[in-house]
Design a protein around this motif. Structure first.
Motif, PDB file in Angstrom:
ATOM      1  N   ASN A 380       0.844  -1.193   0.000  1.00 30.66           N
ATOM      2  CA  ASN A 380       0.000   0.000   0.000  1.00 30.66           C
ATOM      3  C   ASN A 380       0.881   1.245   0.000  1.00 30.66           C
ATOM      4  O   ASN A 380       1.422   1.639   1.026  1.00 30.66           O
ATOM      5  N   MET A 381       1.017   1.851  -1.173  1.00 31.55           N
ATOM      6  CA  MET A 381       1.856   3.041  -1.313  1.00 31.55           C
ATOM      7  C   MET A 381       1.030   4.315  -1.128  1.00 31.55           C
ATOM      8  O   MET A 381       1.572   5.418  -1.189  1.00 31.55           O
ATOM      9  N   GLY A 382      -0.278   4.151  -0.952  1.00 35.19           N
ATOM     10  CA  GLY A 382      -1.138   5.312  -0.764  1.00 35.19           C
ATOM     11  C   GLY A 382      -1.452   5.485   0.716  1.00 35.19           C
ATOM     12  O   GLY A 382      -0.808   4.873   1.592  1.00 35.19           O
ATOM     13  N   PRO A 383      -2.459   6.304   1.008  1.00 35.18           N
ATOM     14  CA  PRO A 383      -2.857   6.461   2.416  1.00 35.18           C
ATOM     15  C   PRO A 383      -3.553   5.193   2.910  1.00 35.18           C
ATOM     16  O   PRO A 383      -3.844   4.289   2.115  1.00 35.18           O
ATOM     17  N   GLU A 384      -3.831   5.176   4.196  1.00 39.55           N
ATOM     18  CA  GLU A 384      -4.571   4.035   4.777  1.00 39.55           C
ATOM     19  C   GLU A 384      -5.803   3.719   3.922  1.00 39.55           C
ATOM     20  O   GLU A 384      -6.479   4.623   3.435  1.00 39.55           O
ATOM     21  N   THR A 385      -6.062   2.434   3.709  1.00 39.37           N
ATOM     22  CA  THR A 385      -7.232   2.072   2.901  1.00 39.37           C
ATOM     23  C   THR A 385      -7.950   0.898   3.586  1.00 39.37           C
ATOM     24  O   THR A 385      -7.486   0.397   4.612  1.00 39.37           O
ATOM     25  N   TYR A 386      -9.069   0.463   2.989  1.00 34.90           N
ATOM     26  CA  TYR A 386      -9.822  -0.650   3.594  1.00 34.90           C
ATOM     27  C   TYR A 386     -10.062  -1.740   2.563  1.00 34.90           C
ATOM     28  O   TYR A 386     -10.383  -1.467   1.413  1.00 34.90           O
ATOM     29  N   ILE A 387      -9.860  -2.987   2.967  1.00 36.79           N
ATOM     30  CA  ILE A 387     -10.187  -4.127   2.102  1.00 36.79           C
ATOM     31  C   ILE A 387     -11.209  -4.952   2.853  1.00 36.79           C
ATOM     32  O   ILE A 387     -10.937  -5.415   3.963  1.00 36.79           O
ATOM     33  N   ASN A 388     -12.381  -5.089   2.249  1.00 41.18           N
ATOM     34  CA  ASN A 388     -13.456  -5.834   2.901  1.00 41.18           C
ATOM     35  C   ASN A 388     -13.685  -5.321   4.328  1.00 41.18           C
ATOM     36  O   ASN A 388     -13.875  -6.105   5.262  1.00 41.18           O
ATOM     37  N   GLY A 389     -13.604  -3.996   4.502  1.00 42.88           N
ATOM     38  CA  GLY A 389     -13.849  -3.380   5.810  1.00 42.88           C
ATOM     39  C   GLY A 389     -12.677  -3.463   6.765  1.00 42.88           C
ATOM     40  O   GLY A 389     -12.759  -2.979   7.894  1.00 42.88           O
ATOM     41  N   ILE A 390     -11.575  -4.067   6.343  1.00 39.67           N
ATOM     42  CA  ILE A 390     -10.420  -4.211   7.240  1.00 39.67           C
ATOM     43  C   ILE A 390      -9.375  -3.147   6.891  1.00 39.67           C
ATOM     44  O   ILE A 390      -9.071  -2.920   5.717  1.00 39.67           O
ATOM     45  N   ARG A 391      -8.801  -2.546   7.932  1.00 38.73           N
ATOM     46  CA  ARG A 391      -7.867  -1.439   7.718  1.00 38.73           C
ATOM     47  C   ARG A 391      -6.516  -1.945   7.178  1.00 38.73           C
ATOM     48  O   ARG A 391      -5.936  -2.894   7.701  1.00 38.73           O
ATOM     49  N   VAL A 392      -6.044  -1.296   6.108  1.00 35.72           N
ATOM     50  CA  VAL A 392      -4.715  -1.606   5.578  1.00 35.72           C
ATOM     51  C   VAL A 392      -3.878  -0.330   5.701  1.00 35.72           C
ATOM     52  O   VAL A 392      -4.055   0.611   4.933  1.00 35.72           O
ATOM     53  N   PRO A 393      -2.971  -0.284   6.665  1.00 38.69           N
ATOM     54  CA  PRO A 393      -2.201   0.956   6.859  1.00 38.69           C
ATOM     55  C   PRO A 393      -1.299   1.252   5.665  1.00 38.69           C
ATOM     56  O   PRO A 393      -0.937   0.339   4.910  1.00 38.69           O
ATOM     57  N   SER A 394      -0.938   2.493   5.535  1.00 37.69           N
ATOM     58  CA  SER A 394       0.018   2.886   4.500  1.00 37.69           C
ATOM     59  C   SER A 394       1.321   2.119   4.750  1.00 37.69           C
ATOM     60  O   SER A 394       1.759   1.994   5.892  1.00 37.69           O
ATOM     61  N   GLY A 395       1.916   1.589   3.700  1.00 41.10           N
ATOM     62  CA  GLY A 395       3.188   0.860   3.836  1.00 41.10           C
ATOM     63  C   GLY A 395       3.018  -0.629   4.078  1.00 41.10           C
ATOM     64  O   GLY A 395       3.983  -1.385   3.952  1.00 41.10           O
ATOM     65  N   ALA A 396       1.797  -1.087   4.417  1.00 44.45           N
ATOM     66  CA  ALA A 396       1.611  -2.521   4.692  1.00 44.45           C
ATOM     67  C   ALA A 396       1.631  -3.312   3.376  1.00 44.45           C
ATOM     68  O   ALA A 396       1.362  -2.772   2.308  1.00 44.45           O
ATOM     69  N   TYR A 397       1.964  -4.595   3.489  1.00 43.37           N
ATOM     70  CA  TYR A 397       1.940  -5.489   2.322  1.00 43.37           C
ATOM     71  C   TYR A 397       0.616  -6.248   2.335  1.00 43.37           C
ATOM     72  O   TYR A 397       0.084  -6.547   3.406  1.00 43.37           O
ATOM     73  N   VAL A 398       0.095  -6.519   1.134  1.00 41.37           N
ATOM     74  CA  VAL A 398      -1.180  -7.234   1.031  1.00 41.37           C
ATOM     75  C   VAL A 398      -1.024  -8.359   0.015  1.00 41.37           C
ATOM     76  O   VAL A 398      -0.333  -8.197  -0.994  1.00 41.37           O
ATOM     77  N   MET A 399      -1.670  -9.492   0.290  1.00 37.43           N
ATOM     78  CA  MET A 399      -1.552 -10.634  -0.617  1.00 37.43           C
ATOM     79  C   MET A 399      -2.909 -11.223  -0.924  1.00 37.43           C
ATOM     80  O   MET A 399      -3.786 -11.242  -0.063  1.00 37.43           O
ATOM     81  N   TYR A 400      -3.000 -11.750  -2.149  1.00 41.84           N
ATOM     82  CA  TYR A 400      -4.209 -12.489  -2.499  1.00 41.84           C
ATOM     83  C   TYR A 400      -3.799 -13.793  -3.193  1.00 41.84           C
ATOM     84  O   TYR A 400      -3.246 -13.770  -4.304  1.00 41.84           O
ATOM     85  N   PRO A 401      -4.058 -14.950  -2.551  1.00 40.62           N
ATOM     86  CA  PRO A 401      -3.690 -16.220  -3.189  1.00 40.62           C
ATOM     87  C   PRO A 401      -4.730 -16.616  -4.242  1.00 40.62           C
ATOM     88  O   PRO A 401      -5.926 -16.639  -3.949  1.00 40.62           O
ATOM     89  N   PHE A 402      -4.265 -16.924  -5.464  1.00 41.39           N
ATOM     90  CA  PHE A 402      -5.188 -17.287  -6.544  1.00 41.39           C
ATOM     91  C   PHE A 402      -5.995 -18.556  -6.219  1.00 41.39           C
ATOM     92  O   PHE A 402      -7.057 -18.785  -6.776  1.00 41.39           O
ATOM     93  N   SER A 403      -5.464 -19.377  -5.312  1.00 43.95           N
ATOM     94  CA  SER A 403      -6.196 -20.596  -4.933  1.00 43.95           C
ATOM     95  C   SER A 403      -7.571 -20.248  -4.373  1.00 43.95           C
ATOM     96  O   SER A 403      -8.525 -21.027  -4.511  1.00 43.95           O
TER      97      SER A 403
END
Ligand code: HEM
Length: 505
Positions: A380-403
């Motif tokens: 997350n290179m932008g400001p804090e954001t939300y994925i499915n209502g969950i907070r993703v702070p700026s600078g955090a890494y996020v993953m999505y497994p294709f499985s």
């Protein structure tokens, strides 16, 4: 800093006895730094709105994350009982998401950046800061723009006979009959054609250099260890091996570029297109070094599984052959007298390869669904954001497994069954084989063309009999190993092809 200078500097300046002292001292320093990093990461606290934490210490996440990622992530969802959870990789916060709204937010969030995520969490591409890593956004955009030019209809039409030519030479080198391991031989074939498509004739015509490049890229894969990815600045043995292999790849590519520029002789290939645009040399080197491996790995893995699945499903093999035979009888009737199979295939126009092969399209799609063990990674290179209502702070890494989507029995009943006739899932982002949202594969046109040409030539040239190492037909064929996140190879020897040449090339 330009780390290419590090290795020669070490060799030139460190006397032998000092080098042996360093060999003892470095692991000690590594241990202390690791200990500090782990202790620090465990001390981090969870805030309101943050996802559930994985109840494992950092020490217990690093190994499984790199070695058995599919099992590790599945266990994370199981242990937390949530569709989103977080864990720490040393001092990096990583949030893993799943589910329909999770993946929709993941693929569409503006602040989530692929390059930054990939850099820290994957690390298998050659690491040359300024050339293949730490690339400025503008340079990446330029490389992507050139990749689009390299896949113009005109360029791809030129590439059709060249890909077939290379593929024919490789198939010929296998002999008239024998046994091959599709997970070794087919990626080698795709590597050869990828060098042809993305670099220059001088490299692609030199079989020994292609083999050397492939070996160096394999070294880069095997020397990608938790230490080399998470602590890339530490002079661990894997980091030094990676550095050495990257430098060797760089030398080969750079030499070819210099020779072309100095010769002043224009040739019809991708390097010439790059040189003619008068791009900065780092863009040309970055294009070739980065895309060569990204392209060859994905197409190699997909082609191995595609041909293996066809070997295990004769009904689909017959349908694929019938589709290509129909195109041959339509387009190559005039050229067929006395012409070779590759010449006949080359007479099929690009438009037909791209738009008139619904059976091949279905087979590619189903192969990618089952045998692409990708985990999408972002930062997350932008400001804090939300994925499915969950907070993703700026600078955090996020993953999505294709499985989460491709092996989901609700979307794809009996998900391990190879069934190209499946109805397409209607769920949002229900298929992400070529990416989704703001990150779509930029090499898709070239990749599909290569998959179709090579599979067509292989099926019409060789009679293939799928066996295991005891000579029996594996039934069912082994499952792709999703814990092997680059190649998803089945156990060695579980899947081989006995072949017999049926068409004289
Ligand atoms: C069968 C072969 C291939 C498959 C299945 C494939 C699949 C994908 C997928 C799923 C993504 C998105 C990854 C994510 O969201 O994390 C992607 C991105 C990308 N692919 Fe491919 N790919 C293939 C071949 C190629 C080739 C041959 C090239 C280049 C010549 C290429 C260049 C790229 C690039 C540059 C991106 C990044 C796009 C961006 O940053 O927005 N791919 N690919």
């Amino acid at each position: 800093m330009y780390p290419l200078g590090l290795l020669p500097l070490l060799q030139a300046w460190v006397p032998e006895d000092a080098a042996s002292k360093l060999a003892v001292a470095i692991p000690g320093v590594v241990f202390l730094v690791l200990f500090w990093s782990l202790a620090d990461s465990n001390a981090e606290s969870r805030e309101e709105g943050d996802p559930e934490c994985l109840p494992l210490s950092s020490l217990n996440t690093i190994g499984p994350f790199f070695k058995t990622r599919f099992d590790f992530l599945a266990r994370g969802f199981q242990l937390t009982g949530q569709s989103v959870f977080q864990f720490n990789l040393l001092r990096n916060k990583v949030i893993v998401v799943s589910g329909e709204s999770g993946r929709r937010d993941f693929f569409t969030s503006r602040g989530l950046d692929l390059t930054e995520g990939f850099k820290v969490l994957s690390g298998a591409i050659p690491m040359l800061p300024g050339i293949t890593s730490d690339l400025q956004t503008r340079r990446i955009a330029l490389i992507h723009k050139r990749l689009a030019t390299a896949q113009s209809s005109d360029r791809l039409s030129h590439l059709v006979p060249e890909i077939l030519n290379d593929a024919e030479s490789v198939l010929r080198s296998w002999g008239t009959s024998g046994t091959i391991d599709p997970f070794t031989h087919i990626p080698a074939l795709l590597f050869q054609t990828t060098v042809r498509c993305l670099s220059c004739h001088e490299l692609a015509d030199d079989v020994a250099t292609v083999a050397r490049l492939r070996a160096l890229y394999d070294t880069l894969d095997t020397s990608t260890t938790p230490a080399s990815v998470l602590l890339p600045w530490l002079p661990s043995p894997s980091m030094l091996t990676k550095l050495y292999a990257s430098k060797k790849v760089y030398d080969i590519v750079n030499r070819a570029i210099n020779a072309r520029i100095q010769s002043g002789v224009s040739r019809d290939d991708t390097l010439q297109m790059l040189v003619d645009h008068e791009d900065n040399k780092l863009v040309i080197v970055g294009f070739i070094m980065g895309l060569l491996v990204a392209g060859a790995r994905s197409t190699g893995t997909t082609a191995s599984w595609m041909i293996t699945c066809l070997g295990g499903h004769p009904e689909w093999q017959s349908k694929a052959k019938a589709e290509i035979q129909a195109l041959l009888s339509e387009y190559s009737a005039e050229t067929s007298a006395g012409s070779s199979l590759k010449e006949q295939l080359a007479s099929i126009p690009l438009e037909a390869w791209e738009n008139r092969m619904p059976v091949f399209e279905k087979i590619i799609r189903e192969t990618l669904r089952m045998a692409q063990p990708h985990t999408a990674m972002r930062r997350n290179m932008g400001p804090e954001t939300y994925i499915n209502g969950i907070r993703v702070p700026s600078g955090a890494y996020v993953m999505y497994p294709f499985s989460d989507v491709h092996l989901n029995p609700q979307l794809y009943p009996d998900p391990w069954k190879f069934d190209p006739d499946r109805t397409e899932s209607k769920a949002s982002f229900g298929y992400v084989g070529w990416g989704g949202g703001k990150t779509l594969c930029l090499g898709q046109r070239l990749a599909k063309l290569q998959l179709k040409l090579i599979t067509a030539l292989t099926l019409l040239t060789l009679d293939l009999n799928l066996v295991d190492q005891t000579g029996r037909t594996p039934n069912p064929i082994p499952r792709p190993n999703w814990n092997d996140s680059l190649t998803c190879k089945p156990p060695k020897g579980s899947c081989l092809f006995q072949f017999q040449r049926v068409d004289q090339l």
